[in-house]
Each structure stands twice: as structure tokens, then as C-alpha cells.
Design a protein around this motif. Structure first.
Motif, mmCIF file in Angstrom:
data_model
loop_
_atom_site.group_PDB
_atom_site.id
_atom_site.type_symbol
_atom_site.label_atom_id
_atom_site.label_comp_id
_atom_site.label_asym_id
_atom_site.label_seq_id
_atom_site.Cartn_x
_atom_site.Cartn_y
_atom_site.Cartn_z
ATOM 1 N N SER A 124 0.953 -1.222 -0.162
ATOM 2 C CA SER A 124 0.076 0.193 -0.122
ATOM 3 C C SER A 124 0.803 1.277 0.011
ATOM 4 C CB SER A 124 -1.014 0.094 1.154
ATOM 5 O OG SER A 124 -0.220 -0.029 2.446
ATOM 6 N N MET A 125 2.061 1.176 0.597
ATOM 7 C CA MET A 125 3.134 2.327 0.676
ATOM 8 C C MET A 125 3.554 2.714 -0.707
ATOM 9 S SD MET A 125 4.294 4.969 2.248
ATOM 10 C CE MET A 125 3.829 5.060 3.686
ATOM 11 N N LYS A 126 3.876 1.382 -1.416
ATOM 12 C CA LYS A 126 4.489 1.620 -2.647
ATOM 13 C C LYS A 126 3.577 2.300 -3.402
ATOM 14 C CE LYS A 126 4.788 -1.034 -6.827
ATOM 15 N NZ LYS A 126 4.105 -2.086 -7.288
ATOM 16 N N GLU A 127 2.246 1.801 -3.498
ATOM 17 C CA GLU A 127 1.316 2.518 -4.350
ATOM 18 C C GLU A 127 1.127 3.933 -4.225
ATOM 19 O OE1 GLU A 127 -0.545 1.329 -7.059
ATOM 20 O OE2 GLU A 127 1.115 -0.234 -6.870
ATOM 21 N N TYR A 128 1.081 4.349 -2.976
ATOM 22 C CA TYR A 128 0.908 5.683 -2.517
ATOM 23 C C TYR A 128 2.232 6.353 -3.083
ATOM 24 C CZ TYR A 128 1.536 9.727 0.600
ATOM 25 O OH TYR A 128 1.719 11.046 1.046
#
Length: 295
Positions: A124-128
């Protein structure tokens, strides 16, 4: 021509990727390498050309905006059904995916176990970070700050950025919220039921407890998504807004509204906010895009 991996080149120049700030610096690198420092709008084709990446393929991608299909050969696929401004953002997002593709995808956690953490970040942090870096690539923070200083953090400012950067109004509004010095959030509101209400309706129907007529409560104007500055208070998904609010008035009248009002957006305590609210039609219904300043 052989593709030049932009992610690998950045790592070789920048050094190890240890933090979100390291990832965000990738946007400046792409602009510098393509000769587009202080140039608006950013021409993504010059970045693809600099790294000998083929022009992205346009194909229908149900449920997806873009896909880095083959990093080695630079094959990027973009959803052809999306509007041009959305496709442009998706191309920028996939350029950031090249960076994560060059980073380790797993982390050793002992006893032969590995944890999937691209670049050391959660999925999720990667997508953010991909979205945040893509936004900085298309709407450089220095440029956005200059616009905010001239026009303020508001819809008018976002409209100028949207037009000059050739990007969607919602993306421009989010970038204004994240770049401004104040505590701003961008919220998309939609008339809908809570997930728990829908779940109960399905359960009751399966049990045959009621007749075929729906027992769902009336839909309310609820949060579809919320994004904002790092210091802005959390606004939960599916939170409803009062029918006396300017936000609801925009939905009800179909007219832009703005002003200060007291709202309870976190489900606990009411506070005074300054809101600007733009209604628009989508799939036969009315939705509202709001810029909310936490005063």
C-alpha cells in the motif's frame, strides 16, 4: 534499441533507497534527465524517449489504469478507456514502477521466511509513493507552491494547475492540498449505503427473513475517498455528512458551494472547517468533490 532502465540509473546516481523522500527525488531525476526542469506541461514522451522506452500501448484494462508488463523491454500498457488526463497520470505512475522494479521485492524475516515488501515498503505504501511521485513529476511542488502563493489554496488555483499541466482537476486539487501550508483534505462524496447496511441486506435475503422488497435504509452522502496533507486529520471512508451542510447542499442543488461550517468528520468531535464543494454527474448520480480546510 536497448531500454535504459531509469530506476537503475537513478539508484546508481542517487544511492540506496531508504525512505519515502528518496523515492520522491526520482521525479526530479526524470525531469532533469529529459531536459524539462521548470517546464510546464511536462512531456512524458521525452522521458520515454530519453530512456529508449517504447510508447505505451493503449488497451482496455478492466479494473486497472496501467501496467508495467515487461520492465526489461519497457512494455507499458495504459487503459485506453480512461480519459486523456487519467492516461497521462497512469503513464507517470508506471514510470515510477520502473524504480520499484529495480529494488528488492522481498525482505528476509528469518528461518527461511520472506516478506513481500517492494523496496522495503508495504504494498500500500508503494502504491502511495508511486502516485505521489507521479503527481510531483507532472505538477512539480515548486510550481504548485508558486500558484498557491498567487491564488491561494482553492479550486481556482487547482483549475489553473489542471489546465496548465494537462491533468485532471481532482489530481490538481490533491496536489494543492498536499503542497499547501495549511491542513487541507480533498474528499469525494457519493450517495450510498454503508457496507454494513448492504451486508445485512444480503444476509437477510439469504435467510429468507423478509420479502423480496429492499429493507435498505435511505442512502446518505458518504466519503468515497479522502486524501490530503500529512498533517490533515483523518477522515474515514463511508463517513456520512450532515444534510444541513454546504457539502450536501451542493449535491442537492447541483451548484458550487463554499464557506465556513461546523462538521463532525472524524465521527467523534465537531470542528469548524472551510469547504469548497463542486457537484458533478457520474453514472447517472450526483457526486461532490470537496476541498476542506481544517481551521
Amino acid at each position: 534499441m536497448k531500454v535504459i532502465d531509469p530506476g537503475l540509473m537513478f539508484i546508481n546516481k542517487h544511492g540506496q533507497i531508504n525512505s519515502a523522500q528518496d523515492v520522491l527525488a526520482y521525479a526530479d531525476f526524470l525531469l532533469e534527465e529529459s531536459g524539462q526542469d521548470h517546464v510546464i506541461p511536462v512531456d512524458l514522451s521525452l522521458i520515454f524517449k530519453r530512456f529508449q522506452i517504447p510508447t505505451p500501448i493503449q488497451k482496455p484494462l478492466p479494473g486497472q489504469q496501467g501496467l508495467l508488463l515487461d520492465a526489461t523491454n519497457g512494455i507499458v500498457v495504459i487503459n485506453s478507456n480512461d480519459p486523456p488526463s487519467r492516461q497521462k497520470f497512469s503513464q507517470a505512475h508506471e514510470l515510477v514502477e520502473f524504480l520499484f522494479n529495480s529494488l528488492p521485492n522481498e525482505k528476509e524475516i528469518g528461518n527461511g521466511w520472506t516478506l513481500k515488501k517492494p523496496g522495503g515498503f508495504t504494498e500500500s505504501m508503494k502504491e502511495y509513493l508511486c502516485n505521489r511521485t507521479a503527481a510531483n513529476l507532472l505538477m512539480p511542488p515548486v510550481y504548485v507552491t508558486n500558484q498557491i502563493n498567487q491564488h491561494g489554496a482553492n479550486f481556482d488555483c487547482a483549475r489553473i494547475i489542471s489546465s496548465e499541466c494537462e491533468i485532471s482537476l481532482s489530481a490538481a486539487l490533491v496536489q494543492v492540498a498536499r503542497t499547501s501550508r495549511g491542513n487541507h483534505s480533498v474528499v469525494l462524496w457519493k450517495l450510498k449505503n454503508k457496507p454494513s447496511e448492504i451486508k445485512n441486506e444480503v444476509s437477510n435475503a439469504q435467510l429468507g427473513l423478509f420479502d423480496d422488497s429492499s429493507s435498505l435504509p435511505a442512502m446518505k452522502l458518504r466519503v468515497e475517498w479522502s486524501m490530503g496533507s500529512d498533517s490533515a486529520p483523518f477522515i474515514p471512508k463511508d463517513k456520512s455528512v450532515e444534510e444541513t451542510s454546504l457539502i450536501f447542499k451542493a449535491c442537492q442543488t447541483g451548484s458550487f458551494t463554499s464557506g465556513e461550517e461546523r462538521l463532525c468528520l472524524d465521527g467523534r468531535k465537531s470542528r469548524v472547517f472551510r469547504t469548497e464543494n463542486l457537484p458533478f454527474s457520474m453514472n447517472g448520480g450526483t457526486q461532490v468533490l470537496s476541498l476542506i480546510e481544517h481551521i
